[in-house]
Motif scaffolding. Structure first.
Motif, PDB file in Angstrom:
ATOM      1  N   ASP A  25       0.843  -1.188   0.000  1.00 16.43           N
ATOM      2  CA  ASP A  25       0.000   0.000   0.000  1.00 16.43           C
ATOM      3  C   ASP A  25       0.881   1.241   0.000  1.00 16.43           C
ATOM      4  O   ASP A  25       1.761   1.398   0.855  1.00 16.43           O
ATOM      5  CB  ASP A  25      -0.908  -0.007   1.230  1.00 16.43           C
ATOM      6  N   VAL A  27       0.149   4.189   0.749  1.00 16.62           N
ATOM      7  CA  VAL A  27      -0.170   5.128   1.827  1.00 16.62           C
ATOM      8  C   VAL A  27       0.346   4.619   3.168  1.00 16.62           C
ATOM      9  O   VAL A  27       1.102   5.293   3.868  1.00 16.62           O
ATOM     10  CB  VAL A  27      -1.691   5.378   1.894  1.00 16.62           C
ATOM     11  N   THR A  28      -0.050   3.392   3.535  1.00 16.32           N
ATOM     12  CA  THR A  28       0.348   2.846   4.831  1.00 16.32           C
ATOM     13  C   THR A  28       1.708   2.172   4.792  1.00 16.32           C
ATOM     14  O   THR A  28       2.358   2.038   5.830  1.00 16.32           O
ATOM     15  CB  THR A  28      -0.705   1.840   5.318  1.00 16.32           C
ATOM     16  N   ASP A  30       2.166  -0.941   4.257  1.00 17.43           N
ATOM     17  CA  ASP A  30       2.002  -2.336   4.654  1.00 17.43           C
ATOM     18  C   ASP A  30       1.748  -3.212   3.426  1.00 17.43           C
ATOM     19  O   ASP A  30       1.275  -2.744   2.385  1.00 17.43           O
ATOM     20  CB  ASP A  30       0.838  -2.482   5.635  1.00 17.43           C
ATOM     21  N   ASP A 172      -5.647   3.915   6.841  1.00 17.71           N
ATOM     22  CA  ASP A 172      -5.130   5.045   7.607  1.00 17.71           C
ATOM     23  C   ASP A 172      -6.256   6.064   7.740  1.00 17.71           C
ATOM     24  O   ASP A 172      -6.743   6.605   6.740  1.00 17.71           O
ATOM     25  CB  ASP A 172      -3.924   5.662   6.898  1.00 17.71           C
ATOM     26  N   LYS A 174      -6.324   9.037   8.723  1.00 14.94           N
ATOM     27  CA  LYS A 174      -6.006  10.408   8.327  1.00 14.94           C
ATOM     28  C   LYS A 174      -6.039  10.598   6.814  1.00 14.94           C
ATOM     29  O   LYS A 174      -6.326  11.693   6.330  1.00 14.94           O
ATOM     30  CB  LYS A 174      -4.629  10.793   8.865  1.00 14.94           C
ATOM     31  N   THR A 175      -5.729   9.552   6.061  1.00 17.15           N
ATOM     32  CA  THR A 175      -5.606   9.696   4.610  1.00 17.15           C
ATOM     33  C   THR A 175      -6.668   8.943   3.818  1.00 17.15           C
ATOM     34  O   THR A 175      -6.724   9.078   2.595  1.00 17.15           O
ATOM     35  CB  THR A 175      -4.222   9.210   4.151  1.00 17.15           C
ATOM     36  N   VAL A 176      -7.505   8.144   4.473  1.00 14.85           N
ATOM     37  CA  VAL A 176      -8.480   7.345   3.742  1.00 14.85           C
ATOM     38  C   VAL A 176      -9.543   8.252   3.114  1.00 14.85           C
ATOM     39  O   VAL A 176      -9.947   9.265   3.690  1.00 14.85           O
ATOM     40  CB  VAL A 176      -9.139   6.311   4.686  1.00 14.85           C
TER      41      VAL A 176
END
Length: 329
Positions: A25, A27-28, A30, A172, A174-176
């Motif tokens: 991902d 963003v995260t 992971d 996440d 904050k960003t989802v």
């Protein structure tokens, strides 16, 4: 004089390469979990449809059109899982008594075995609803996972919680993007009956304080029929059909941080509604093994006597599977 033919030059167009799905991902950071949903031995028609519903539920990070053959065994799926980044197996099987669902982590386990007490297919749930809702982009993103009643402190419930939390990609907060949260998988554990209610819902947002007529007009962009009205204001002020009180409950409303669709705007209150899309299952955790469908039994619901009975049924499955493989050869 000899004539020279002008040879036409054939322009070669290099085909565009299809970019594979990312394993991490962006963003995260992971690793994105991926899954295979398949069966062991032959399944009846209803369980085959349940398998198709589970594959659709696990989208987009699963093999929707996974082809199975009679001679395929667990090692065949495991050999393919590594290069494709598959992290979990969901295996359906049917014995003489009842169907079972195994959820395993690849390549070394653990494996959770559930007895399917009851189940309903997605088509049955859709037929029971007055207005089934399945938008085109509903399965574009992974569902959210919500676990309820698993915080009793027991070891086998902790393992179940970790398994189902890791089977779907992490988000996440904050960003989802709110527009990507369109489905939810709910697992509720009943401490008295020791059963797990498995549900799959779609998430729908409706603006609070807006009549149904106006909401439909904004969403569909269709010119309404105003022939029976004296003025345009009659269309706005006239009460729409259906109850609006359900969506206006304070407990079911949220304030949006960003725009979602054409109607739900940021910093406004919207009602959150869940509509079941299936499949629906009632599961009972009966066994946990530390390996991939093998190894030391960490937890057993029925004790030693029933455990031996269960192992004998699984052994008969394995013998039948090997027998079918030799017959095909």
């Amino acid at each position: 004089m000899a004539r020279f033919r002008n040879k036409k030059k054939v322009v070669f167009v290099k085909p565009a390469k299809k970019q594979p799905q990312q394993n991490v991902d962006h963003v995260t950071g992971d690793k994105i979990p991926r899954s295979f949903v398949f069966s062991r031995l032959k399944l009846p028609g209803s369980l085959k449809q349940l398998q198709a519903d589970l594959r659709k539920m696990m989208l987009p990070y699963t093999a929707l059109n996974l082809k199975e053959k009679k001679r395929n065994n667990l090692k065949d799926f495991l050999n393919v899982a590594g290069p494709m980044g598959v992290t979990h197996f969901l295996m359906l099987s049917k014995t003489g008594s009842s169907p079972y669902l195994r959820v395993a982590r690849t390549p070394q386990g653990p494996t959770l075995t559930f007895k399917i007490q009851e189940y309903s297919l997605a088509v049955d749930i859709a037929n029971s609803q007055l207005r089934p809702r399945v938008p085109k982009d509903l399965f574009k993103n992974s569902p959210l996972i919500v676990l309820s009643g698993f915080g009793t402190g027991e070891q086998h419930l902790k393992l179940t919680t970790i398994m189902f939390q890791n089977i779907f990609p992490a988000i996440d907060i904050k960003t989802v993007k709110l527009s990507s949260c369109q489905r939810i998988v709910l697992l509720n554990y009943n401490k008295e009956t020791k059963l797990i209610d498995f549900r799959h819902y779609s998430i729908r947002l409706q603006p609070v304080g807006v009549s149904r007529r106006i909401r439909k007009f904004v969403q569909n962009h269709q010119v309404p029929d105003l022939r029976s009205l004296q003025d345009v204001s009659d269309f706005v002020t006239k009460a729409g059909y259906g109850s609006e009180s359900e969506g206006d409950e304070e407990a079911a409303t949220v304030s949006l941080a960003s725009d979602v669709g054409r109607v739900n705007k940021a910093s406004t209150k919207s009602a959150v509604k869940l509509q079941e899309i299936g499949p629906r299952m009632t599961l009972q955790l009966i066994k946990i093994e530390d390996g991939l469908c093998s190894g030391t039994v960490i937890f057993s619901e029925y004790g030693n006597s029933e455990e031996k009975k269960e192992e004998s049924e699984e052994g008969s499955e394995g013998d039948a599977e090997e027998g079918s493989e030799h017959e095909d050869e």
